[in-house]
Design an enzyme around this catalytic site. Structure first.
Site, PDB file in Angstrom:
ATOM      1  N   ALA A 124      26.566 -16.076 -40.010  1.00  0.00           N
ATOM      2  CA  ALA A 124      25.525 -15.158 -39.531  1.00  0.00           C
ATOM      3  C   ALA A 124      25.434 -13.874 -40.359  1.00  0.00           C
ATOM      4  O   ALA A 124      24.410 -13.185 -40.336  1.00  0.00           O
ATOM      5  CB  ALA A 124      25.772 -14.827 -38.061  1.00  0.00           C
ATOM      6  N   GLU A 132      24.640 -19.442 -52.519  1.00  0.00           N
ATOM      7  CA  GLU A 132      24.731 -19.345 -51.048  1.00  0.00           C
ATOM      8  C   GLU A 132      24.453 -20.719 -50.436  1.00  0.00           C
ATOM      9  O   GLU A 132      23.522 -21.406 -50.874  1.00  0.00           O
ATOM     10  CB  GLU A 132      23.681 -18.333 -50.565  1.00  0.00           C
ATOM     11  CG  GLU A 132      23.652 -18.171 -49.066  1.00  0.00           C
ATOM     12  CD  GLU A 132      22.563 -17.165 -48.651  1.00  0.00           C
ATOM     13  OE1 GLU A 132      22.565 -16.040 -49.184  1.00  0.00           O
ATOM     14  OE2 GLU A 132      21.736 -17.538 -47.817  1.00  0.00           O
ATOM     15  N   PRO A 156      32.247 -16.205 -40.808  1.00  0.00           N
ATOM     16  CA  PRO A 156      32.532 -16.296 -39.378  1.00  0.00           C
ATOM     17  C   PRO A 156      32.096 -17.598 -38.714  1.00  0.00           C
ATOM     18  O   PRO A 156      30.993 -18.093 -38.976  1.00  0.00           O
ATOM     19  CB  PRO A 156      31.746 -15.126 -38.785  1.00  0.00           C
ATOM     20  CG  PRO A 156      31.626 -14.152 -39.890  1.00  0.00           C
ATOM     21  CD  PRO A 156      31.581 -14.951 -41.159  1.00  0.00           C
ATOM     22  N   ASN A 157      32.970 -18.114 -37.894  1.00  0.00           N
ATOM     23  CA  ASN A 157      32.736 -19.271 -37.018  1.00  0.00           C
ATOM     24  C   ASN A 157      32.706 -20.623 -37.728  1.00  0.00           C
ATOM     25  O   ASN A 157      32.609 -21.655 -37.067  1.00  0.00           O
ATOM     26  CB  ASN A 157      31.437 -19.102 -36.207  1.00  0.00           C
ATOM     27  CG  ASN A 157      31.514 -17.896 -35.298  1.00  0.00           C
ATOM     28  OD1 ASN A 157      32.467 -17.770 -34.539  1.00  0.00           O
ATOM     29  ND2 ASN A 157      30.560 -16.985 -35.394  1.00  0.00           N
ATOM     30  N   TYR A 179      25.562 -28.507 -36.201  1.00  0.00           N
ATOM     31  CA  TYR A 179      26.501 -28.493 -37.331  1.00  0.00           C
ATOM     32  C   TYR A 179      27.295 -29.786 -37.497  1.00  0.00           C
ATOM     33  O   TYR A 179      28.130 -29.880 -38.396  1.00  0.00           O
ATOM     34  CB  TYR A 179      27.476 -27.316 -37.170  1.00  0.00           C
ATOM     35  CG  TYR A 179      26.767 -25.974 -37.155  1.00  0.00           C
ATOM     36  CD1 TYR A 179      26.128 -25.498 -38.294  1.00  0.00           C
ATOM     37  CD2 TYR A 179      26.727 -25.198 -35.998  1.00  0.00           C
ATOM     38  CE1 TYR A 179      25.476 -24.280 -38.277  1.00  0.00           C
ATOM     39  CE2 TYR A 179      26.074 -23.975 -35.971  1.00  0.00           C
ATOM     40  CZ  TYR A 179      25.451 -23.520 -37.119  1.00  0.00           C
ATOM     41  OH  TYR A 179      24.805 -22.322 -37.109  1.00  0.00           O
ATOM     42  N   ASN A 235      29.257 -19.501 -47.905  1.00  0.00           N
ATOM     43  CA  ASN A 235      28.495 -19.664 -46.667  1.00  0.00           C
ATOM     44  C   ASN A 235      28.854 -18.459 -45.804  1.00  0.00           C
ATOM     45  O   ASN A 235      29.895 -18.460 -45.144  1.00  0.00           O
ATOM     46  CB  ASN A 235      28.857 -20.966 -45.958  1.00  0.00           C
ATOM     47  CG  ASN A 235      27.989 -21.184 -44.726  1.00  0.00           C
ATOM     48  OD1 ASN A 235      27.345 -20.251 -44.239  1.00  0.00           O
ATOM     49  ND2 ASN A 235      27.970 -22.399 -44.205  1.00  0.00           N
ATOM     50  N   ARG A 271      15.080 -22.830 -38.143  1.00  0.00           N
ATOM     51  CA  ARG A 271      15.741 -22.397 -36.909  1.00  0.00           C
ATOM     52  C   ARG A 271      15.124 -21.078 -36.419  1.00  0.00           C
ATOM     53  O   ARG A 271      14.014 -20.739 -36.816  1.00  0.00           O
ATOM     54  CB  ARG A 271      17.249 -22.290 -37.162  1.00  0.00           C
ATOM     55  CG  ARG A 271      17.849 -23.646 -37.575  1.00  0.00           C
ATOM     56  CD  ARG A 271      19.345 -23.583 -37.760  1.00  0.00           C
ATOM     57  NE  ARG A 271      20.024 -23.191 -36.517  1.00  0.00           N
ATOM     58  CZ  ARG A 271      21.278 -22.753 -36.460  1.00  0.00           C
ATOM     59  NH1 ARG A 271      21.998 -22.652 -37.576  1.00  0.00           N
ATOM     60  NH2 ARG A 271      21.830 -22.416 -35.308  1.00  0.00           N
ATOM     61  N   ARG A 306      31.691 -25.995 -32.418  1.00  0.00           N
ATOM     62  CA  ARG A 306      30.459 -25.212 -32.255  1.00  0.00           C
ATOM     63  C   ARG A 306      29.215 -26.106 -32.412  1.00  0.00           C
ATOM     64  O   ARG A 306      29.124 -26.899 -33.351  1.00  0.00           O
ATOM     65  CB  ARG A 306      30.417 -24.031 -33.243  1.00  0.00           C
ATOM     66  CG  ARG A 306      30.199 -24.429 -34.681  1.00  0.00           C
ATOM     67  CD  ARG A 306      30.203 -23.253 -35.635  1.00  0.00           C
ATOM     68  NE  ARG A 306      29.131 -22.309 -35.419  1.00  0.00           N
ATOM     69  CZ  ARG A 306      28.600 -21.551 -36.380  1.00  0.00           C
ATOM     70  NH1 ARG A 306      29.042 -21.631 -37.624  1.00  0.00           N
ATOM     71  NH2 ARG A 306      27.643 -20.713 -36.107  1.00  0.00           N
ATOM     72  N   HIS A 358      24.217 -23.210 -46.735  1.00  0.00           N
ATOM     73  CA  HIS A 358      24.165 -23.334 -45.276  1.00  0.00           C
ATOM     74  C   HIS A 358      24.177 -24.810 -44.918  1.00  0.00           C
ATOM     75  O   HIS A 358      23.506 -25.616 -45.581  1.00  0.00           O
ATOM     76  CB  HIS A 358      22.902 -22.676 -44.714  1.00  0.00           C
ATOM     77  CG  HIS A 358      22.848 -21.226 -45.046  1.00  0.00           C
ATOM     78  ND1 HIS A 358      23.623 -20.300 -44.399  1.00  0.00           N
ATOM     79  CD2 HIS A 358      22.152 -20.554 -46.003  1.00  0.00           C
ATOM     80  CE1 HIS A 358      23.402 -19.111 -44.939  1.00  0.00           C
ATOM     81  NE2 HIS A 358      22.522 -19.235 -45.915  1.00  0.00           N
TER      82      HIS A 358
HETATM   83  C1  DQA Z   1      25.057 -21.210 -41.175  1.00  0.00           C
HETATM   84  C2  DQA Z   1      23.708 -20.737 -40.637  1.00  0.00           C
HETATM   85  C3  DQA Z   1      23.831 -19.355 -40.019  1.00  0.00           C
HETATM   86  O1  DQA Z   1      22.578 -18.951 -39.505  1.00  0.00           O
HETATM   87  C4  DQA Z   1      24.828 -19.388 -38.884  1.00  0.00           C
HETATM   88  O2  DQA Z   1      24.997 -18.101 -38.336  1.00  0.00           O
HETATM   89  C5  DQA Z   1      26.139 -19.948 -39.289  1.00  0.00           C
HETATM   90  C6  DQA Z   1      26.138 -21.148 -40.127  1.00  0.00           C
HETATM   91  C7  DQA Z   1      24.972 -22.665 -41.684  1.00  0.00           C
HETATM   92  O3  DQA Z   1      25.891 -23.062 -42.400  1.00  0.00           O
HETATM   93  O4  DQA Z   1      24.058 -23.396 -41.344  1.00  0.00           O
HETATM   94  O5  DQA Z   1      27.193 -19.496 -38.876  1.00  0.00           O
HETATM   95  O6  DQA Z   1      25.407 -20.391 -42.268  1.00  0.00           O
END
Ligand code: DQA
Length: 341
Positions: free
Chosen positions: A269, A292, A201-202, A214, A266, A301, A209, A294
């Site tokens: 959240a 995994e 997501p996102n 990011y 990835n 954070r 964002r 990020h």
């Molecule tokens: C993320 C870190 C997560 O906490 C966040 O919700 C994201 C992006 C990252 O790539 O840093 O959506 O996975």
């Protein structure tokens, strides 16, 4: 994308940018199939695009266009010319992002387009206009479409008539692009492992964002980066993005069934609370190693981000390196394959 398969290349740009001519010649030069979306829709509907608009309405045309795009995204080995307005529809730009499409933007400025279309009377949008009106309309439409093109382009071919960039001939453009395609074909043939990169997501909102967290580069730039990085490890990479937990689960299961060699994920959240995703990864973990990733350093954070419920069922986690987190994940997978071969 699995081993031995050839990824599609989508050509995108304004009318007169050369999508159809270049696409056809490029497909011939590298032995791929060619599809021009507007022409394909005309064939299917038995009438011209202008007639479809006039007789059935734009909404109908857009619906058919989205259906065709969804169909083409699942094909292999095609050079596909998008319609000039295709990426402007959110449904279409979402689809291109979702399947990590390779999209080449044939960029040209209003001056070049105006000149190329001067004697072309097949463009309904420019019909009946004086020369000045034509130029103004091209400039206005181009300005409106550019942000959409930039949103989905994984690569750009500058083909300006003004400013610094050179205006290439069709032949020069085809020659350059064909060389690039041949290189990719060779790499695809030589690839030893297939890796699916799943983004949750996102992540498609990169560039919009929280840029301080990011970065300013968008999702298409991430896709381009990840594919390039994968090649250097001898991996064929398929990028998939979804805002839905269940769709990510489906893809994890598909990857297992299709014999994919590894996953980079990835989960966004979902990392911090999705036992559904954890179960999906756990159920395939024995045969399908996952790393995994990020972009941001989750340990530095908010506290809720310190926990990853998916990490224990992955072979490793990489966090905080921006786009380079994905490359580091490929390195971990490569090490894992070496140790376990
Ligand atoms: C993320 C870190 C997560 O906490 C966040 O919700 C994201 C992006 C990252 O790539 O840093 O959506 O996975």
């Amino acid at each position: 994308m699995n081993k031995g398969q050839e990824e599609n290349l989508f050509l995108m740009g304004f009318m007169g940018s050369g999508k159809t001519t270049i696409g056809q010649k490029l497909a011939n030069a590298c032995g791929k199939k060619f599809c021009d979306m507007d022409q394909e829709l005309e064939k299917r509907e038995g009438r011209s695009v202008s007639q479809i608009f006039a007789e059935k309405g734009e909404a109908y045309f857009r619906e058919k266009e989205t259906e065709l795009l969804a169909e083409l995204l699942l094909k292999q080995g095609h050079i596909i010319a998008l319609g000039g307005g295709t990426p402007v529809q959110t449904a279409n730009s979402r689809l291109l992002q979702k399947y990590g499409a390779r999209v080449l933007w044939l960029d040209a400025d209003a001056e070049a387009i105006y000149r190329r279309l001067a004697c072309d009377h097949t463009r309904p949008l420019l019909e009946g206009l004086t020369d000045q009106e034509k130029y103004n309309k091209i400039a206005a439409l181009l300005a409106q479409r550019k942000p959409w093109y930039a949103w989905v382009a994984t690569q750009k071919w500058e083909n300006q008539s003004m400013g610094e960039a050179k205006e290439y001939t069709i032949e020069e453009t085809v020659e350059n692009l064909a060389e690039q395609e041949r290189k990719i074909q060779e790499q695809e043939a030589a690839a030893c492992k297939t890796i699916w990169v799943l983004n949750g997501p996102n992540l498609n909102f990169l560039g919009i964002r929280e840029p301080a967290v990011y970065g300013t580069e968008n999702y298409a730039a991430l896709v381009a980066y990840v594919k390039e990085a994968g090649i250097s490890y001898g991996f064929t990479v398929r990028c998939l993005q979804s805002n839905y937990e269940g769709e990510l689960v489906d893809w994890i299961q598909d990857a297992y069934r299709e014999g994919v060699d590894g996953l980079v994920i990835n989960p966004g959240a979902l990392t911090h609370y999705s036992y559904t995703l954890r179960d999906a990864l756990a159920s395939v973990a024995e045969r399908l190693p996952a790393v995994e990733v990020h972009l941001s350093e989750i340990q530095e954070r908010e506290e809720f981000r310190h926990i990853s419920v998916t990490r224990p069922v992955c072979i490793d986690q990489v966090s905080g390196l921006g786009f380079a987190s994905y490359e580091a994940a490929f390195a971990r997978l490569a090490e894992f394959f070496k140790k376990n071969s």
